[in-house]
Design an enzyme around this catalytic site. Structure first.
Site, mmCIF file in Angstrom:
data_model
loop_
_atom_site.group_PDB
_atom_site.id
_atom_site.type_symbol
_atom_site.label_atom_id
_atom_site.label_comp_id
_atom_site.label_asym_id
_atom_site.label_seq_id
_atom_site.Cartn_x
_atom_site.Cartn_y
_atom_site.Cartn_z
ATOM 1 C CG ASP A 163 -3.045 -28.299 9.459
ATOM 2 O OD1 ASP A 163 -2.909 -27.577 8.459
ATOM 3 O OD2 ASP A 163 -3.336 -29.508 9.387
ATOM 4 N NE ARG A 221 2.212 -37.988 17.139
ATOM 5 C CZ ARG A 221 3.047 -37.287 16.421
ATOM 6 N NH1 ARG A 221 4.210 -36.898 16.940
ATOM 7 N NH2 ARG A 221 2.765 -36.973 15.184
#
Length: 407
Positions: free
Chosen positions: A19, A99
């Site tokens: 990806d 994150r």
């Protein structure tokens, strides 16, 4: 799609997989821009040596690989664990808490390289797009964010593979596992494939960090964990850093089948999603911390803090780590942790984690002279309980007189 010309330099969160390799080349082609690849080492235990040459070959102008494990444990996992928070009653937030740090690392490179945009590989269906972008705007409100999954038409693996072949991008070998996985120091998550059927029971080949509880050792493992101000600082008398604590607990927990969770959770974007998580070290740590609090935290302080756990967990899960409300709540939580000092004894056995003892030389609120079933030396007058009960029953008596016979 026509060329974009409004972006000059992009910092891409890059893993080296299909990806993000496609995204790297796609950014160069579609935006006619320079792309800098950024990889954060958060304890995923993956070989990162191949990341730099692959990114450069794919077209990156520079590659940064940053070891953020110490910072992750010290400044992100530990503050979260001081809150004793879990999301929807069960999830220890291993992906969510990573994150904001990844984004912080990206934004450090943005500042260093004078970049004007960032890019990530999060899809338009998930939580990570929110977490990355909210954190990015915290550091630079004017930063441009490019989320290819919300723009391009490469909406399948076949399309990604074709793009890679057409653009001479090295295609990683087929994964041994059919599941989408994300790993860091805190946990590993498993999603997709058969797990998208909520009735399907995970096979053993789903799991990576933990042995089956049935196959775990037949003898328990005992640990003594020392806490100072709500933070674990030593195990079995040996002082350790936050990173070392979690590395050690992950090994012990994994070997004893601790920390497996099958959860159907509510994503921030509105859909339900099934994830299977392994959080061996975090599960032990969470139980030990609660055990320490039982001995050293005032009842009403604990009730107040616990009432805020769902709010704190939602802030972390939804991406609001850098929000003023999370920071304000963290200040309250840290105040509650000043007395959480002492030692907890843990029994780890076949997937189970038990607190079997706790002690504190300075902050224990347990007084055997008061709690004892034996003669209490008049420290506590049991007759006082009668008036206490009558006063607390007063409103119930009044209500019963009004409505009791009607129900």
């Amino acid at each position: 799609m026509s060329k974009k010309t409004s972006v000059n330099k992009v910092v891409l969160a890059y893993s080296g997989g299909l990806d993000t390799s496609v995204i790297l080349k796609w950014l160069i082609k579609e935006y006619d821009c320079e792309v800098i690849a950024f990889t954060a080492d958060l304890g995923q235990e993956e070989e990162l040596d191949s990341v730099k040459p692959k990114a450069l070959k794919t077209g990156a102008s520079k590659v940064y690989i940053e070891d953020l494990r110490d910072e992750f444990a010290r400044d992100f996992i530990y503050p979260m664990m001081r809150s004793s928070c879990v999301y929807e009653g069960r999830y220890l937030l291993g992906t969510s808490i990573a994150r904001p740090l990844i984004t912080k690392g990206m934004m450090d490179i943005v500042a260093r390289e004078s970049a004007d945009a960032i890019s990530h590989g999060a899809t338009g269906k998930g939580n990570d797009q929110v977490r990355f972008e909210l954190a990015a705007y915290h550091y630079d409100p004017s930063i441009k964010v490019i989320a290819p999954w919300r723009e391009w038409d490469l909406n399948s693996r076949d399309a990604l593979v074709k793009f890679a072949k057409d653009n001479d991008i090295e295609i990683p070998p087929a994964k041994k596992s059919p599941y989408s996985r994300d790993r860091n120091l805190m946990h590993i998550s498993h999603e997709g494939n058969n797990l998208e059927d909520p009735w399907w029971e995970p096979d053993e080949d789903v799991y990576v960090l933990t042995v089956s509880p049935e196959k775990a050792p037949d003898k328990p493992t005992w640990l003594e964990i020392d806490f100072q101000h709500g933070n674990a600082v030593a195990i079995n008398g040996k002082a350790m850093s936050p990173l070392e604590i979690f590395q050690y607990l992950n090994k012990v927990g994994g070997a004893n089948g601790v920390g497996r969770l099958d959860l159907l959770e509510n994503r921030y974007v509105g859909m339900k999603s099934r994830g299977v998580y392994e959080t061996p070290g975090g599960t032990i740590y969470h139980a030990a911390h609660r055990g320490m609090e039982e001995l050293t935290m005032d009842r009403e302080v604990m009730n107040l803090r616990d009432s805020l756990i769902p709010r704190y967990a939602a802030m972390v899960y939804n991406g609001y780590w850098f929000s003023p409300e999370r920071e304000a709540l963290q200040a309250l939580i840290d105040e509650t942790q000043k007395t959480v000092n002492g030692t907890v004894r843990m029994k780890i056995y076949k997937g189970n984690v038990s607190v079997t003892g706790r002690k504190s030389a300075t902050d224990s609120l347990f007084d055997a002279n008061i709690s004892t079933f034996e003669e209490d030396h008049q420290v506590y007058n049991q007759a006082d309980a009668e008036g206490f009960i009558k006063l607390n029953a007063l409103r119930l008596k009044i209500r019963s007189k009004l409505y009791g016979k009607k129900k």
